[in-house]
Design a protein around this motif. Structure first.
Motif, PDB file in Angstrom:
ATOM      1  N   GLU A   1      10.064  14.146   4.115  1.00 27.00           N
ATOM      2  CA  GLU A   1       8.798  14.084   3.143  1.00 27.00           C
ATOM      3  C   GLU A   1       8.425  15.482   2.619  1.00 27.00           C
ATOM      4  O   GLU A   1       8.176  16.265   3.593  1.00 27.00           O
ATOM      5  CB  GLU A   1       7.649  13.150   3.718  1.00 27.00           C
ATOM      6  N   ARG A   2       8.325  15.846   1.329  1.00 32.56           N
ATOM      7  CA  ARG A   2       7.888  16.800   0.781  1.00 32.56           C
ATOM      8  C   ARG A   2       6.731  16.528  -0.121  1.00 32.56           C
ATOM      9  O   ARG A   2       6.832  15.764  -1.014  1.00 32.56           O
ATOM     10  CB  ARG A   2       8.754  17.753   0.161  1.00 32.56           C
TER      11      ARG A   2
ATOM     12  N   ARG B   1      13.885  12.754   0.886  1.00 31.03           N
ATOM     13  CA  ARG B   1      15.114  12.966   0.918  1.00 31.03           C
ATOM     14  C   ARG B   1      15.771  12.708   2.175  1.00 31.03           C
ATOM     15  O   ARG B   1      14.900  12.778   3.299  1.00 31.03           O
ATOM     16  CB  ARG B   1      15.545  14.500   0.360  1.00 31.03           C
ATOM     17  N   MET B   2      16.893  12.421   2.317  1.00 34.96           N
ATOM     18  CA  MET B   2      17.778  12.073   3.595  1.00 34.96           C
ATOM     19  C   MET B   2      19.273  12.379   3.368  1.00 34.96           C
ATOM     20  O   MET B   2      19.929  12.356   2.289  1.00 34.96           O
ATOM     21  CB  MET B   2      17.687  10.485   4.002  1.00 34.96           C
TER      22      MET B   2
ATOM     23  N   SER C   1       0.749  -1.134   0.053  1.00 36.62           N
ATOM     24  CA  SER C   1       0.120  -0.041   0.116  1.00 36.62           C
ATOM     25  C   SER C   1       0.916   1.326  -0.162  1.00 36.62           C
ATOM     26  O   SER C   1       2.011   1.270   0.473  1.00 36.62           O
ATOM     27  CB  SER C   1      -0.880   0.104   1.122  1.00 36.62           C
ATOM     28  N   PHE C   2       0.354   2.529  -0.477  1.00 42.11           N
ATOM     29  CA  PHE C   2       1.068   3.639  -0.650  1.00 42.11           C
ATOM     30  C   PHE C   2       1.299   3.957   0.745  1.00 42.11           C
ATOM     31  O   PHE C   2       2.527   4.497   1.015  1.00 42.11           O
ATOM     32  CB  PHE C   2       0.279   4.554  -1.276  1.00 42.11           C
ATOM     33  N   ASP C   3       0.551   3.832   1.728  1.00 46.94           N
ATOM     34  CA  ASP C   3       0.623   4.313   3.007  1.00 46.94           C
ATOM     35  C   ASP C   3       1.552   3.673   3.738  1.00 46.94           C
ATOM     36  O   ASP C   3       2.504   4.111   4.457  1.00 46.94           O
ATOM     37  CB  ASP C   3      -0.522   4.441   3.887  1.00 46.94           C
ATOM     38  N   ASP C   4       1.892   2.327   3.563  1.00 46.17           N
ATOM     39  CA  ASP C   4       2.772   1.560   4.076  1.00 46.17           C
ATOM     40  C   ASP C   4       4.297   1.877   3.455  1.00 46.17           C
ATOM     41  O   ASP C   4       5.086   2.109   4.310  1.00 46.17           O
ATOM     42  CB  ASP C   4       2.532   0.027   3.914  1.00 46.17           C
TER      43      ASP C   4
ATOM     44  N   LEU D   1       9.329   4.702   4.567  1.00 44.06           N
ATOM     45  CA  LEU D   1      10.504   5.677   4.317  1.00 44.06           C
ATOM     46  C   LEU D   1      10.572   6.498   5.472  1.00 44.06           C
ATOM     47  O   LEU D   1      11.545   6.899   5.856  1.00 44.06           O
ATOM     48  CB  LEU D   1      10.255   6.453   3.094  1.00 44.06           C
ATOM     49  N   LEU D   2       9.574   6.958   6.108  1.00 46.97           N
ATOM     50  CA  LEU D   2       9.465   8.015   7.110  1.00 46.97           C
ATOM     51  C   LEU D   2      10.293   7.037   8.336  1.00 46.97           C
ATOM     52  O   LEU D   2      11.089   7.824   9.236  1.00 46.97           O
ATOM     53  CB  LEU D   2       8.220   8.545   7.538  1.00 46.97           C
TER      54      LEU D   2
END
Length: 80
Positions: A36-37, A46-47, A21-24, A29-30
């Motif tokens: 996140e932007r 980015r990191m 899922s997109f939310d997963d 990533l978070l």
């Protein structure tokens, strides 16, 4: 095994890229420390220390399979 560990395993194995899922994927990533932007429908991440910057878009409630593959390659490349 925690939710994050199960998700990490699912992404890194690469057997069900079309079923993430997109939310997963966003949560994954978070949790790795990406920032996140959001601009319109594009979610950019980015990191510090990582030159690769994934840019994701929804495909309904799922993440696009090539985005999951891109994230997997970034995680493996940078040992995240």
């Amino acid at each position: 095994m925690s939710r994050l560990e199960k998700l990490r395993e699912k992404i890194l194995l690469g057997k069900s890229d079309a079923n993430i899922s997109f939310d997963d994927l966003r949560y994954f990533l978070l949790s790795l420390g990406f920032e996140e932007r959001i601009k319109g429908s594009h979610h950019s991440y980015r990191m510090a220390g990582v030159l690769d910057k994934p840019n994701l878009q929804r495909d309904g409630s799922k993440a696009k399979s090539y985005h999951v593959k891109q994230v997997r390659l970034i995680v493996k490349k940078h040992n995240l």
